[in-house]
Write a protein that holds these residues in place. Structure first.
Motif, mmCIF file in Angstrom:
data_model
loop_
_atom_site.group_PDB
_atom_site.id
_atom_site.type_symbol
_atom_site.label_atom_id
_atom_site.label_comp_id
_atom_site.label_asym_id
_atom_site.label_seq_id
_atom_site.Cartn_x
_atom_site.Cartn_y
_atom_site.Cartn_z
ATOM 1 N N LEU A 237 2.896 -1.180 2.401
ATOM 2 C CA LEU A 237 2.898 -1.908 1.124
ATOM 3 C C LEU A 237 1.636 -1.650 0.294
ATOM 4 C CD1 LEU A 237 4.517 -5.276 2.248
ATOM 5 C CD2 LEU A 237 5.572 -3.407 0.981
ATOM 6 N N PRO A 238 0.437 -1.890 0.833
ATOM 7 C CA PRO A 238 -0.737 -1.579 0.008
ATOM 8 C C PRO A 238 -0.870 -0.097 -0.308
ATOM 9 C CG PRO A 238 -1.389 -2.211 2.237
ATOM 10 C CD PRO A 238 0.049 -2.530 2.108
ATOM 11 N N LEU B 3 1.553 2.075 -0.872
ATOM 12 C CA LEU B 3 2.466 2.446 -1.963
ATOM 13 C C LEU B 3 1.889 2.087 -3.325
ATOM 14 C CD1 LEU B 3 6.026 1.525 -0.629
ATOM 15 C CD2 LEU B 3 5.244 3.782 -1.365
ATOM 16 N N SER B 4 1.071 1.038 -3.377
ATOM 17 C CA SER B 4 0.487 0.635 -4.661
ATOM 18 C C SER B 4 -0.553 1.632 -5.161
ATOM 19 C CB SER B 4 -0.159 -0.751 -4.532
ATOM 20 O OG SER B 4 -1.367 -0.681 -3.776
ATOM 21 N N LEU B 5 -0.928 2.586 -4.323
ATOM 22 C CA LEU B 5 -1.982 3.540 -4.674
ATOM 23 C C LEU B 5 -1.433 4.885 -5.156
ATOM 24 C CD1 LEU B 5 -4.236 2.879 -1.553
ATOM 25 C CD2 LEU B 5 -4.621 2.003 -3.867
ATOM 26 N N SER C 279 1.635 7.006 -7.494
ATOM 27 C CA SER C 279 2.625 6.864 -8.569
ATOM 28 C C SER C 279 3.956 7.496 -8.174
ATOM 29 C CB SER C 279 2.113 7.528 -9.849
ATOM 30 O OG SER C 279 2.117 8.938 -9.713
ATOM 31 N N THR D 291 9.336 7.650 -0.367
ATOM 32 C CA THR D 291 8.145 7.025 0.215
ATOM 33 C C THR D 291 7.744 7.673 1.536
ATOM 34 O OG1 THR D 291 9.389 5.335 1.434
ATOM 35 C CG2 THR D 291 8.771 4.824 -0.844
ATOM 36 N N ARG E 24 -8.254 6.765 -2.560
ATOM 37 C CA ARG E 24 -8.026 5.703 -3.532
ATOM 38 C C ARG E 24 -8.244 4.323 -2.941
ATOM 39 N NH1 ARG E 24 -2.736 8.138 -6.817
ATOM 40 N NH2 ARG E 24 -3.917 9.748 -7.946
ATOM 41 N N ARG F 289 -11.118 1.741 -4.330
ATOM 42 C CA ARG F 289 -10.710 0.454 -4.896
ATOM 43 C C ARG F 289 -11.214 -0.722 -4.082
ATOM 44 N NH1 ARG F 289 -4.523 -0.235 -6.753
ATOM 45 N NH2 ARG F 289 -5.226 1.589 -7.953
ATOM 46 N N TYR F 290 -11.231 -0.591 -2.748
ATOM 47 C CA TYR F 290 -11.498 -1.757 -1.901
ATOM 48 C C TYR F 290 -12.722 -1.617 -0.998
ATOM 49 C CZ TYR F 290 -6.700 -2.886 -3.268
ATOM 50 O OH TYR F 290 -5.561 -3.155 -3.990
ATOM 51 N N MET G 183 -9.128 -6.099 1.072
ATOM 52 C CA MET G 183 -8.328 -6.400 -0.126
ATOM 53 C C MET G 183 -8.482 -7.852 -0.572
ATOM 54 S SD MET G 183 -4.834 -4.279 0.743
ATOM 55 C CE MET G 183 -4.122 -4.579 -0.892
#
Length: 320
Positions: free
Chosen positions: A92-93, A95-97, A99, A127, A163, A167-168, A318
């Protein structure tokens, strides 16, 4: 820092010589000096097919292949994808990274869609590279032994790791692809050797089955045997197989066969392959499937402990 290797296979059918020379032999060498995780990617079976097939039987057969070629459960953690929920939660996290455009232009995904047996392409297909990123990063893998056709998937994993860290905060290493000595071995029809395309020689095939498969191999009408991968892909495939099994150059084998033609070439290849596979087949026949499944249960426990720790790091980074 000790390098960590993540590698594995989908339980969709028997492992073959392409797997052995492209990855399995390398795993046996690497387990002696590196930390290794070997994933049986059962969830990924439904990526390109509507039904998983005889999934439990395929998992057991895959285990037996692993143990027969020399993967040591005392040195490598063999585990089952679906048994590690914390690993799959990383999807899940991750996939958010990435496009949709990046997923859609992945060349390996395009090839897998072209050869899919699904009635319609599923969202899981797109995916798939991110699923593999979760497989690699849950154990903080730093080296991924792959064939040339899987390099785009490793690039997605590298992208996800970079990424996430940007980001985190720093959590994941950025893994490197490790190419085998024979990263792409053609099948007996001249195309990519693949379980699904029926052009491979399974490691567990009998000597008679191996001979029958090689007799059906695509060659050509030129009696003089020469090694030319572009002009004579079928002949080159058999010469390459013979060379790999006997540790000789394919050009040398071609010179020895000379004007013997395709029949002699196929006989020489059959003898070489059967001789090479004989000790692997013997070890496989001695294995107890029940003991192999116990190896998997122990590996699942070790892998899940790793995944729990990584997921906790991710959640903290996160802010969950």
């Amino acid at each position: 820092m000790n390098d960590i290797v993540l590698t594995g296979d989908r339980p969709t059918g028997p492992l073959h010589l392409g797997h052995y020379f492209g990855s399995l032999a390398n795993r046996v060498r690497l387990q002696e000096r590196l930390t290794m995780y070997v994933i049986i990617a059962d969830y990924q079976v439904i990526t390109d097919r509507d039904e998983p097939g005889a999934i439990q039987a395929n998992i057991t057969e895959l285990l037996l292949d692993y143990l027969a070629v020399g993967i040591d459960p005392g040195k490598a953690t063999i585990f089952q994808h679906s048994a590690i929920p914390e690993l799959n939660q990383l999807l899940l996290p991750f996939l958010s990274l990435v496009s949709m455009a990046e997923l859609q232009r992945n060349p390996t995904v395009k090839d897998e869609i072209a050869h899919s047996s699904q009635s319609a392409v599923s969202g899981l297909m797109f995916t798939y590279p991110v699923h593999q990123a979760a497989d690699i990063l849950f154990c903080k893998g730093t080296l991924v032994p792959v064939g040339r056709d899987q390099l785009p998937h490793v690039e997605v994993t590298r992208l996800v790791a970079r990424r996430f860290n940007e980001r985190y905060g720093q959590v994941f290493p950025v893994p490197e692809a490790m190419m085998g000595a024979q990263p792409l071995l053609r099948g007996l029809d001249g195309g990519k050797m693949s379980k699904s395309r029926g052009n491979s020689i399974p490691l567990r095939a009998t000597e008679d089955e191996t001979a029958a498969l090689i007799r059906r191999a695509v060659t050509d009408g030129d009696r003089r045997i020469t090694f030319d991968e572009e002009a004579r892909p079928g002949v080159a495939t058999l010469l390459t197989l013979t060379g790999l099994c006997t540790d000789r150059a394919p050009e040398q084998i071609a010179d020895e066969i000379g004007d013997g033609g395709a029949a002699t070439l196929k006989r020489v290849t059959t003898e070489a392959v059967n001789e090479f596979l004989r000790p692997i087949r013997r070890r496989r026949a001695e294995l107890d499937p029940a003991e192999a499944r116990q190896v998997l249960r122990a590996g699942n426990d070790r892998a899940r402990a790793t995944a729990v720790g990584t997921l906790e790091e991710v959640r903290l980074a996160m802010g969950f």
